[in-house]
Design a protein around this motif. Sequence first.
Motif, PDB file in Angstrom:
ATOM      1  N   TYR A 273       0.835  -1.203   0.000  1.00 53.52           N
ATOM      2  CA  TYR A 273       0.000   0.000   0.000  1.00 53.52           C
ATOM      3  C   TYR A 273       0.873   1.257   0.000  1.00 53.52           C
ATOM      4  CZ  TYR A 273      -3.341   3.559   1.375  1.00 53.52           C
ATOM      5  OH  TYR A 273      -4.087   4.696   1.407  1.00 53.52           O
TER       6      TYR A 273
ATOM      7  N   ALA B 252      -3.363  -1.914  -4.890  1.00 55.35           N
ATOM      8  CA  ALA B 252      -2.686  -2.853  -3.986  1.00 55.35           C
ATOM      9  C   ALA B 252      -3.277  -4.250  -4.150  1.00 55.35           C
ATOM     10  CB  ALA B 252      -2.798  -2.376  -2.539  1.00 55.35           C
TER      11      ALA B 252
ATOM     12  N   GLU C 157      -5.784   1.524  -2.715  1.00 51.28           N
ATOM     13  CA  GLU C 157      -6.324   0.259  -2.206  1.00 51.28           C
ATOM     14  C   GLU C 157      -6.624  -0.703  -3.357  1.00 51.28           C
ATOM     15  OE1 GLU C 157      -9.748   1.256   0.144  1.00 51.28           O
ATOM     16  OE2 GLU C 157      -8.557   2.274   1.669  1.00 51.28           O
TER      17      GLU C 157
END
Length: 177
Positions: free
Chosen positions: A30, A47, A44
């Motif tokens: 992240y 990731a 997010e």
Amino acid sequence: MQEDVLIEKIKKGHKQALRLVIEKYKHTVYQVVFGVLRDEKEAEDVAQETFIKMVDALPSYQQKGFKTWLSRIAFRTALDAKRKKQRQREALTEYAPSKEASKSAEDEWLQEEKSRAVTASIAKMPETYKGVVYAYYIEGKSYAAIASEHRLEEKTIEMRLYRARKWMKQHWKEDDF
């Protein structure tokens, strides 16, 4: 558990080993992704995409610094996402019709009439407000430019514009324009 053992288990399809690796490295991934994108929500998503790409690329992993290898995948995935977003923005601005092209003759005429009405109303203002209002709103000049032009202090220009706005609220109706 050691990373090498977990990686071998992931290659064999053990989901629990994958969960352990994701849990261990999610913060690192992240941080790398957010450093590139600077957007929490998008970071997010990217990731998650990084871990999917990690699983696909595991057969090519050569047991040399897993964290570095994973960070490199995260960085490249983030760069790809950033480039894709930039291309989408460029495509939208490239194909968006310009505001000028979409104006009809009626719209142009209405705009001209409105401009004439405003200019005529400004001409009816008290002399002390007229010049600063025209310079600020019609010509788009800054306080400093108006002040040097009229040989006054900026604070004086600011005060005249404030008083002019009050005068306009009292003497002008919205329907006039």
